[in-house]
Design a protein around this motif. Structure first.
Motif, PDB file in Angstrom:
ATOM      1  N   ASN A  82     -17.606  15.027  -2.176  1.00  0.00           N
ATOM      2  CA  ASN A  82     -18.773  15.510  -1.833  1.00  0.00           C
ATOM      3  C   ASN A  82     -18.624  16.770  -0.717  1.00  0.00           C
ATOM      4  O   ASN A  82     -18.036  16.593   0.212  1.00  0.00           O
ATOM      5  CB  ASN A  82     -19.321  14.568  -1.027  1.00  0.00           C
ATOM      6  CG  ASN A  82     -20.801  14.723  -0.740  1.00  0.00           C
ATOM      7  OD1 ASN A  82     -21.637  15.395  -1.602  1.00  0.00           O
ATOM      8  ND2 ASN A  82     -21.301  14.548   0.439  1.00  0.00           N
ATOM      9  N   VAL A  83     -19.077  17.820  -1.139  1.00  0.00           N
ATOM     10  CA  VAL A  83     -19.001  19.247  -0.297  1.00  0.00           C
ATOM     11  C   VAL A  83     -20.199  20.022  -0.523  1.00  0.00           C
ATOM     12  O   VAL A  83     -20.274  20.910  -1.285  1.00  0.00           O
ATOM     13  CB  VAL A  83     -17.659  20.112  -0.999  1.00  0.00           C
ATOM     14  CG1 VAL A  83     -17.283  20.177  -2.291  1.00  0.00           C
ATOM     15  CG2 VAL A  83     -17.537  21.350   0.219  1.00  0.00           C
ATOM     16  N   PRO A  84     -21.120  19.461   0.070  1.00  0.00           N
ATOM     17  CA  PRO A  84     -22.460  20.021  -0.096  1.00  0.00           C
ATOM     18  C   PRO A  84     -22.652  21.416   0.315  1.00  0.00           C
ATOM     19  O   PRO A  84     -23.489  22.467  -0.216  1.00  0.00           O
ATOM     20  CB  PRO A  84     -23.336  18.990   0.880  1.00  0.00           C
ATOM     21  CG  PRO A  84     -22.394  18.386   1.581  1.00  0.00           C
ATOM     22  CD  PRO A  84     -21.524  18.273   0.940  1.00  0.00           C
ATOM     23  N   GLY A  85     -21.725  21.964   1.120  1.00  0.00           N
ATOM     24  CA  GLY A  85     -21.826  23.356   1.667  1.00  0.00           C
ATOM     25  C   GLY A  85     -21.365  24.390   0.397  1.00  0.00           C
ATOM     26  O   GLY A  85     -21.860  25.544   0.321  1.00  0.00           O
ATOM     27  N   ARG A  86     -20.555  23.777  -0.620  1.00  0.00           N
ATOM     28  CA  ARG A  86     -20.502  24.533  -1.913  1.00  0.00           C
ATOM     29  C   ARG A  86     -21.265  24.253  -3.209  1.00  0.00           C
ATOM     30  O   ARG A  86     -21.418  24.950  -3.819  1.00  0.00           O
ATOM     31  CB  ARG A  86     -18.792  24.214  -2.231  1.00  0.00           C
ATOM     32  CG  ARG A  86     -17.898  24.837  -0.987  1.00  0.00           C
ATOM     33  CD  ARG A  86     -16.431  24.787  -1.612  1.00  0.00           C
ATOM     34  NE  ARG A  86     -15.420  25.312  -0.711  1.00  0.00           N
ATOM     35  CZ  ARG A  86     -15.048  26.822  -0.767  1.00  0.00           C
ATOM     36  NH1 ARG A  86     -15.485  27.515  -1.809  1.00  0.00           N
ATOM     37  NH2 ARG A  86     -14.321  27.186   0.037  1.00  0.00           N
ATOM     38  N   THR A  87     -21.686  23.001  -3.189  1.00  0.00           N
ATOM     39  CA  THR A  87     -22.423  22.510  -4.330  1.00  0.00           C
ATOM     40  C   THR A  87     -23.861  22.523  -4.375  1.00  0.00           C
ATOM     41  O   THR A  87     -24.501  22.737  -5.223  1.00  0.00           O
ATOM     42  CB  THR A  87     -21.926  20.964  -4.682  1.00  0.00           C
ATOM     43  OG1 THR A  87     -22.543  20.224  -3.374  1.00  0.00           O
ATOM     44  CG2 THR A  87     -20.597  20.764  -4.773  1.00  0.00           C
ATOM     45  N   ALA A  88     -24.522  22.793  -2.956  1.00  0.00           N
ATOM     46  CA  ALA A  88     -25.687  23.011  -2.648  1.00  0.00           C
ATOM     47  C   ALA A  88     -26.525  21.635  -2.794  1.00  0.00           C
ATOM     48  O   ALA A  88     -27.781  21.658  -2.603  1.00  0.00           O
ATOM     49  CB  ALA A  88     -26.327  23.934  -3.722  1.00  0.00           C
ATOM     50  N   LYS A  89     -25.962  20.603  -2.720  1.00  0.00           N
ATOM     51  CA  LYS A  89     -26.567  19.166  -2.898  1.00  0.00           C
ATOM     52  C   LYS A  89     -25.628  18.143  -2.257  1.00  0.00           C
ATOM     53  O   LYS A  89     -24.408  18.228  -2.628  1.00  0.00           O
ATOM     54  CB  LYS A  89     -27.149  18.953  -4.213  1.00  0.00           C
ATOM     55  CG  LYS A  89     -28.210  17.671  -4.419  1.00  0.00           C
ATOM     56  CD  LYS A  89     -29.503  17.940  -3.842  1.00  0.00           C
ATOM     57  CE  LYS A  89     -30.455  16.672  -3.908  1.00  0.00           C
ATOM     58  NZ  LYS A  89     -30.841  16.665  -5.326  1.00  0.00           N
ATOM     59  N   ASN A  90     -26.238  17.415  -1.428  1.00  0.00           N
ATOM     60  CA  ASN A  90     -25.583  16.365  -0.855  1.00  0.00           C
ATOM     61  C   ASN A  90     -25.501  15.040  -1.448  1.00  0.00           C
ATOM     62  O   ASN A  90     -26.616  14.568  -1.976  1.00  0.00           O
ATOM     63  CB  ASN A  90     -26.135  16.041   0.671  1.00  0.00           C
ATOM     64  CG  ASN A  90     -25.055  14.904   1.358  1.00  0.00           C
ATOM     65  OD1 ASN A  90     -24.071  15.072   1.514  1.00  0.00           O
ATOM     66  ND2 ASN A  90     -25.847  14.011   2.159  1.00  0.00           N
ATOM     67  N   MET A  91     -24.222  14.420  -1.889  1.00  0.00           N
ATOM     68  CA  MET A  91     -24.310  13.337  -2.424  1.00  0.00           C
ATOM     69  C   MET A  91     -24.345  12.230  -1.280  1.00  0.00           C
ATOM     70  O   MET A  91     -23.459  12.001  -0.482  1.00  0.00           O
ATOM     71  CB  MET A  91     -23.075  13.172  -3.071  1.00  0.00           C
ATOM     72  CG  MET A  91     -23.096  11.606  -4.225  1.00  0.00           C
ATOM     73  SD  MET A  91     -21.745  11.589  -5.251  1.00  0.00           S
ATOM     74  CE  MET A  91     -20.305  11.507  -3.964  1.00  0.00           C
ATOM     75  N   GLU A  92     -25.378  11.579  -1.123  1.00  0.00           N
ATOM     76  CA  GLU A  92     -26.021  10.446  -0.121  1.00  0.00           C
ATOM     77  C   GLU A  92     -24.913   9.381  -0.121  1.00  0.00           C
ATOM     78  O   GLU A  92     -24.520   8.830  -1.025  1.00  0.00           O
ATOM     79  CB  GLU A  92     -27.141  10.072  -0.300  1.00  0.00           C
ATOM     80  CG  GLU A  92     -28.221  11.178  -0.086  1.00  0.00           C
ATOM     81  CD  GLU A  92     -29.660  10.903  -0.161  1.00  0.00           C
ATOM     82  OE1 GLU A  92     -29.918   9.644  -0.289  1.00  0.00           O
ATOM     83  OE2 GLU A  92     -30.681  11.866  -0.231  1.00  0.00           O
ATOM     84  N   PRO A  93     -24.428   8.798   1.168  1.00  0.00           N
ATOM     85  CA  PRO A  93     -23.849   7.640   1.195  1.00  0.00           C
ATOM     86  C   PRO A  93     -24.078   6.540   0.355  1.00  0.00           C
ATOM     87  O   PRO A  93     -23.237   5.803  -0.110  1.00  0.00           O
ATOM     88  CB  PRO A  93     -23.747   7.262   2.749  1.00  0.00           C
ATOM     89  CG  PRO A  93     -24.228   8.738   3.440  1.00  0.00           C
ATOM     90  CD  PRO A  93     -25.029   9.385   2.598  1.00  0.00           C
ATOM     91  N   SER A  94     -25.246   6.258   0.081  1.00  0.00           N
ATOM     92  CA  SER A  94     -25.758   5.254  -0.655  1.00  0.00           C
ATOM     93  C   SER A  94     -25.301   5.259  -2.008  1.00  0.00           C
ATOM     94  O   SER A  94     -24.860   4.383  -2.765  1.00  0.00           O
ATOM     95  CB  SER A  94     -27.273   5.194  -0.475  1.00  0.00           C
ATOM     96  OG  SER A  94     -28.090   6.233  -0.968  1.00  0.00           O
ATOM     97  N   THR A  95     -25.099   6.443  -2.492  1.00  0.00           N
ATOM     98  CA  THR A  95     -24.676   6.807  -3.939  1.00  0.00           C
ATOM     99  C   THR A  95     -23.248   6.612  -3.898  1.00  0.00           C
ATOM    100  O   THR A  95     -22.748   6.074  -5.030  1.00  0.00           O
ATOM    101  CB  THR A  95     -25.169   8.269  -4.415  1.00  0.00           C
ATOM    102  OG1 THR A  95     -26.691   8.464  -4.193  1.00  0.00           O
ATOM    103  CG2 THR A  95     -24.718   8.540  -5.905  1.00  0.00           C
TER     104      THR A  95
END
Length: 291
Positions: free
Chosen positions: A136-149
């Motif tokens: 999970n690297v939202p700074g590069r992917t533009a979307k955060n994978m949340e901890p619940s997922t």
């Protein structure tokens, strides 16, 4: 999964001046890391400039690292993307016999929903029996994978064994550590937060700076895993500036500049990346000389 505890490094891909893969330098980098305490190696991640590597080059890089490693440490291969079917096909068709685990980045650009993340990784988990490390690297992917997922995936698929969390968000690390299944690994993807994550119950790091200072960085992480706060932070404070420097412009231009100063490989990168600026190179050179 004990093999993914400690310090892993996301290897750069060294290039010659003509921008072909520098096999000699890559072999040197592998040996330098293994001989100085790195616990496992990550091949063809974003730090390896995977976006500009051809299929033939990927096969070459894997072959060189497998031979140089000679089964000394576990190997993790980056296999990810935002075309789920393509990722699944690669996992089903690529020879993974020498690979110990898969690092698969969250789909970039597409910005899926949390259910989209889940279904993407479900398809990947069902495509291989290799251990999978979510990334999970939202700074590069533009979307955060949340901890619940992440926790849902960890509970539902036995071969999803870890997450490389690189959101640079201490609260998100804490939520993952609080709610994870007992044997699921929380691996830091943030060099600046790695010690704190290890001290809080994380399993280590997949590092960029670690490949340049493997002895020092792996010692720091081991202190974190053992709960040695004072000893760990003594090393962390020594390395804070260089961690900032290598991410100041772009990765891996910064780390390749460090590796050039250590006479391991050149600082050549492929477009759209460019070499570190003169100002940054000067700061890095001064740090390395005084370290």
């Amino acid at each position: 999964m004990q093999k993914f505890i400690g310090t892993g490094v996301a290897l750069v891909t060294p290039f010659r001046d003509d921008l072909t893969v520098d096999v000699v330098a890559l072999t040197k980098l592998v040996n330098f890391n293994i001989e100085n305490g790195t616990n496992y190696l990550v091949i063809n991640g974003t730090t390896g400039e995977s976006g500009t590597i051809t299929e033939d080059e990927k096969l070459l890089i894997i072959d060189v690292i497998v031979k140089a490693n000679n089964k000394r440490v576990p190997l993790v291969l980056g296999v990810g993307g935002n075309n789920t079917l393509s990722v699944v096909n690669e996992l089903k068709t690529r020879d993974l016999s020498e690979i110990d685990g898969i690092l698969s980045v969250a789909p970039y650009y597409s910005k899926p929903t949390q259910e989209g993340f889940y279904q993407h990784y479900k398809a990947i988990a069902e495509a291989t029996d290799k251990p999978i490390i979510l990334y999970n690297v939202p700074g590069r992917t533009a979307k955060n994978m949340e901890p619940s997922t992440t926790i849902r995936l960890a509970n539902d698929f036995s071969n999803i064994v870890a997450v490389k969390e690189a959101g640079n968000n201490q609260q998100q690390y804490n939520t993952l550590l609080k709610n994870k299944p007992a044997n699921f690994l929380i691996i830091s993807g943030d060099d600046d937060l790695a010690l704190g994550v290890a001290l809080a119950g994380g399993s280590g790091v997949i590092s960029v700076i670690g490949q340049a200072f493997p002895r020092e960085f792996s010692t720091m992480i081991n202190h974190g895993l053992e709960g040695n706060n004072k000893e760990g932070y003594a090393i962390h404070f020594k390395m804070m500036d260089i961690i900032d420097y290598i991410f100041e412009e772009n990765n891996p231009a910064g780390i390749k500049t460090v590796l050039q100063e250590l006479d391991i490989c050149s600082n050549n990168v492929r477009l759209p990346l460019v070499k570190a600026s003169t100002a940054l190179e000067t700061k890095i050179k001064k740090f390395v000389e005084n370290f």
